[in-house]
Design a protein around this motif. Structure first.
Motif, PDB file in Angstrom:
ATOM      1  N   SER A   1       0.821  -1.207   0.000  1.00  0.00           N
ATOM      2  CA  SER A   1       0.000   0.000   0.000  1.00  0.00           C
ATOM      3  C   SER A   1       0.856   1.259   0.000  1.00  0.00           C
ATOM      4  N   ALA A   2       1.952   1.226   0.752  1.00  0.00           N
ATOM      5  CA  ALA A   2       2.787   2.421   0.905  1.00  0.00           C
ATOM      6  C   ALA A   2       3.471   2.830  -0.385  1.00  0.00           C
ATOM      7  N   ILE A   3       3.793   1.851  -1.248  1.00  0.00           N
ATOM      8  CA  ILE A   3       4.539   2.169  -2.463  1.00  0.00           C
ATOM      9  C   ILE A   3       3.680   2.103  -3.716  1.00  0.00           C
ATOM     10  N   ALA A   4       2.362   1.933  -3.554  1.00  0.00           N
ATOM     11  CA  ALA A   4       1.486   1.818  -4.723  1.00  0.00           C
ATOM     12  C   ALA A   4       1.532   3.084  -5.570  1.00  0.00           C
ATOM     13  N   PRO A   5       1.692   2.945  -6.880  1.00  0.00           N
ATOM     14  CA  PRO A   5       1.704   4.125  -7.756  1.00  0.00           C
ATOM     15  C   PRO A   5       0.297   4.643  -8.008  1.00  0.00           C
ATOM     16  N   ALA A   6       0.222   5.747  -8.700  1.00  0.00           N
ATOM     17  CA  ALA A   6      -1.078   6.373  -8.948  1.00  0.00           C
ATOM     18  C   ALA A   6      -1.986   5.496  -9.786  1.00  0.00           C
ATOM     19  N   ASP A   7      -1.413   4.662 -10.671  1.00  0.00           N
ATOM     20  CA  ASP A   7      -2.241   3.841 -11.541  1.00  0.00           C
ATOM     21  C   ASP A   7      -2.479   2.438 -10.979  1.00  0.00           C
ATOM     22  N   ALA A   8      -2.205   2.229  -9.694  1.00  0.00           N
ATOM     23  CA  ALA A   8      -2.458   0.934  -9.079  1.00  0.00           C
ATOM     24  C   ALA A   8      -3.950   0.629  -9.091  1.00  0.00           C
ATOM     25  N   ARG A   9      -4.299  -0.620  -9.276  1.00  0.00           N
ATOM     26  CA  ARG A   9      -5.704  -0.999  -9.372  1.00  0.00           C
ATOM     27  C   ARG A   9      -6.481  -0.599  -8.124  1.00  0.00           C
ATOM     28  N   HIS A  10      -5.881  -0.745  -6.966  1.00  0.00           N
ATOM     29  CA  HIS A  10      -6.575  -0.482  -5.707  1.00  0.00           C
ATOM     30  C   HIS A  10      -6.256   0.893  -5.143  1.00  0.00           C
ATOM     31  N   GLY A  11      -5.588   1.717  -5.940  1.00  0.00           N
ATOM     32  CA  GLY A  11      -5.305   3.080  -5.541  1.00  0.00           C
ATOM     33  C   GLY A  11      -4.157   3.182  -4.561  1.00  0.00           C
ATOM     34  N   ARG A  12      -3.803   4.394  -4.243  1.00  0.00           N
ATOM     35  CA  ARG A  12      -2.762   4.643  -3.247  1.00  0.00           C
ATOM     36  C   ARG A  12      -3.328   4.494  -1.839  1.00  0.00           C
ATOM     37  N   ASP A  13      -2.455   4.096  -0.930  1.00  0.00           N
ATOM     38  CA  ASP A  13      -2.825   4.001   0.489  1.00  0.00           C
ATOM     39  C   ASP A  13      -4.032   3.086   0.717  1.00  0.00           C
ATOM     40  N   ALA A  14      -4.080   1.980  -0.011  1.00  0.00           N
ATOM     41  CA  ALA A  14      -5.143   0.999   0.230  1.00  0.00           C
ATOM     42  C   ALA A  14      -4.965   0.395   1.618  1.00  0.00           C
ATOM     43  N   THR A  15      -6.066   0.074   2.272  1.00  0.00           N
ATOM     44  CA  THR A  15      -6.008  -0.515   3.603  1.00  0.00           C
ATOM     45  C   THR A  15      -5.931  -2.037   3.501  1.00  0.00           C
ATOM     46  N   LEU A  16      -5.657  -2.669   4.642  1.00  0.00           N
ATOM     47  CA  LEU A  16      -5.677  -4.126   4.668  1.00  0.00           C
ATOM     48  C   LEU A  16      -7.059  -4.646   4.291  1.00  0.00           C
ATOM     49  N   GLY A  17      -8.100  -3.944   4.717  1.00  0.00           N
ATOM     50  CA  GLY A  17      -9.457  -4.332   4.357  1.00  0.00           C
ATOM     51  C   GLY A  17      -9.688  -4.275   2.859  1.00  0.00           C
ATOM     52  N   THR A  18      -9.069  -3.284   2.206  1.00  0.00           N
ATOM     53  CA  THR A  18      -9.179  -3.190   0.748  1.00  0.00           C
ATOM     54  C   THR A  18      -8.641  -4.444   0.092  1.00  0.00           C
ATOM     55  N   TYR A  19      -7.509  -4.920   0.551  1.00  0.00           N
ATOM     56  CA  TYR A  19      -6.894  -6.099  -0.041  1.00  0.00           C
ATOM     57  C   TYR A  19      -7.669  -7.381   0.280  1.00  0.00           C
ATOM     58  N   VAL A  20      -8.242  -7.448   1.480  1.00  0.00           N
ATOM     59  CA  VAL A  20      -9.062  -8.618   1.815  1.00  0.00           C
ATOM     60  C   VAL A  20     -10.236  -8.740   0.848  1.00  0.00           C
ATOM     61  N   LEU A  21     -10.788  -7.618   0.465  1.00  0.00           N
ATOM     62  CA  LEU A  21     -11.983  -7.605  -0.386  1.00  0.00           C
ATOM     63  C   LEU A  21     -11.670  -7.376  -1.859  1.00  0.00           C
ATOM     64  N   ALA A  22     -10.412  -7.521  -2.247  1.00  0.00           N
ATOM     65  CA  ALA A  22     -10.028  -7.238  -3.633  1.00  0.00           C
ATOM     66  C   ALA A  22     -10.275  -8.438  -4.535  1.00  0.00           C
ATOM     67  N   TRP A  23     -10.293  -8.162  -5.806  1.00  0.00           N
ATOM     68  CA  TRP A  23     -10.375  -9.181  -6.851  1.00  0.00           C
ATOM     69  C   TRP A  23     -11.582 -10.098  -6.671  1.00  0.00           C
TER      70      TRP A  23
END
Length: 403
Positions: free
Chosen positions: A39-61
């Motif tokens: 999350s800390a190094i995600a670029p602007a074009d990352a699918r889940h955006g910058r500063d995604a939370t752990l919850g974001t990743y749990v619910l991804a894809w």
């Protein structure tokens, strides 16, 4: 005397469970660190955006599909593309994981919490069963290292996100363990549980067929009883019926006999377009034609490479001494599952995730007793895990970064 024996047996059971729990939880902390770094190094074009939370990743894809099933169920009318073809929809995913996650989430009021807890608990169950399998075949030291490699492996992020892989693997490992110990009765419950968690139970049916044939070749060493024959045949039939039942259920609900297969092919069309209906084993040939030209190689080299990989894996399962120590049941399951993938899957970035049911093979990496070897394997596992998290979650922004 009885009390002492009972206490000693309980202690023997508890100590491995605690050791496995410590390994598993430490590995989950490492994976959590990887997600936070992602999350800390995600670029602007990352699918889940910058500063995604752990919850974001749990619910991804794919977790989004499971969430949709939990709250909306399955579509009666199949969604269509502008070209009139069946579009991606929930029928590609089985119901047990999203429903169980919804039940577990009731005290917390958030489906994602339930999904995380179900996955986390199932992953620990996997580690515990694997430890028992490895300890019997490899000894205590190698067994614990095998659990380390599983818990921290390249796909270990699947042990704490909203995917059904960990729950399916838990049921699968219990089923393999039942076959190893010849306790067939439990399989009548485990096979349906597997079948309605994620696709793959047909591979277990093939495994039972191969296992039955192997038993016949060794009947002078281990007699094949009428009890064995009845159970192996009945369970093989059950796995086949359960494996095809989801197609029937989808057909009945939607009124479209091809609902399930057309749904699965909707994902393949994203890669190769409309190539007609489903043909077993065709996907890998299509994959060779798709991928190798993009790498600057002729398509026929992909077919040659595929044949070479199949031959190498077959030799590994048949002859590699460390793999052989895992037992014939693990080897027959691995072969059956790989044949299943060859029959039904189109190779792309999700191939790595679909290899997760081969986790029992991690034990072979723990057989060499050299500390340098085991530390090297662990480092490779962690590097592989970071690369997977980085590509699929930090970035996830191209067609070859889909978990």
């Amino acid at each position: 005397m009885v009390e002492r024996v009972t206490a000693g047996a309980a202690s023997t059971t508890i100590r491995p469970a605690v050791r496995v729990a410590l390994v598993y939880l430490l590995a989950r902390l490492v994976t959590t660190g990887f997600f936070l770094s992602a999350s800390a190094i995600a670029p602007a074009d990352a699918r889940h955006g910058r500063d995604a939370t752990l919850g974001t990743y749990v619910l991804a894809w794919d977790a989004q599909w499971y969430w949709l099933i939990a709250f909306q169920g399955y579509p009666v009318d199949l969604p269509l593309t502008e070209a009139g073809q069946v579009a991606e929809n929930a029928w590609a995913f089985m119901p047990l994981y999203p429903v169980l996650s919804a039940v577990v989430s009731l005290p917390f009021g958030h489906w994602g919490v339930g999904a995380f807890l179900v996955t986390l608990a199932a992953g620990y169950g996997c580690a515990l069963v694997l430890h028992g399998m490895f300890r019997e075949r490899l000894g205590e030291g190698a067994a614990l290292w095998g659990v380390v490699f599983f818990s921290a492996g390249p796909l270990a992020a699947l042990l704490q996100v909203g995917y059904a892989e960990a729950l399916f693997l838990f049921f699968l490992l219990l089923a393999i363990r039942c076959v190893q110990t010849r306790r067939y009765g439990w399989l009548y419950a485990l096979i349906p549980l597997m079948g309605y968690t994620r696709p793959g139970v047909l591979a277990f049916g093939l495994f039972l067929a191969l296992f039955g044939l192997w038993r016949l070749t060794r009947r002078e060493v281990e007699p094949v009883t009428r009890h064995d024959v009845i159970h192996i045949l009945s369970l093989g039939a059950l796995a086949t019926v359960v494996g095809f039942s989801w197609q029937v259920i989808a057909a009945v609900v939607t009124g479209d006999p091809a609902a399930y297969l057309d749904t699965e092919l909707a994902w393949r069309r994203l890669w190769v377009g409309d190539s007609g209906g489903f043909v077993p084993f065709e996907g890998w040939v299509q994959g060779a034609a798709f991928w190798f030209p993009r790498w600057g190689l002729p398509a026929w080299t992909g077919v040659i490479a595929l044949l070479g990989i199949v031959a190498a894996v077959a030799a590994l399962l048949l002859f590699e001494p460390h793999v052989k120590r895992l037992g014939v049941e693990v080897r027959l399951w691995s072969a059956s599952y790989l044949v299943y993938l060859l029959a039904v899957f189109f190779p792309q970035s999700s191939t790595f995730r679909l290899l997760f049911p081969l986790s029992p093979l991690a034990g072979a990496l723990a057989v060499p007793a050299s500390r340098r070897w085991r530390i090297g394997v662990l480092v490779a596992c962690l590097i592989g895990q970071w690369l997977w998290v980085y590509n699929m979650y930090t970035l996830g922004n191209t067609f070859w970064r889909i978990p």
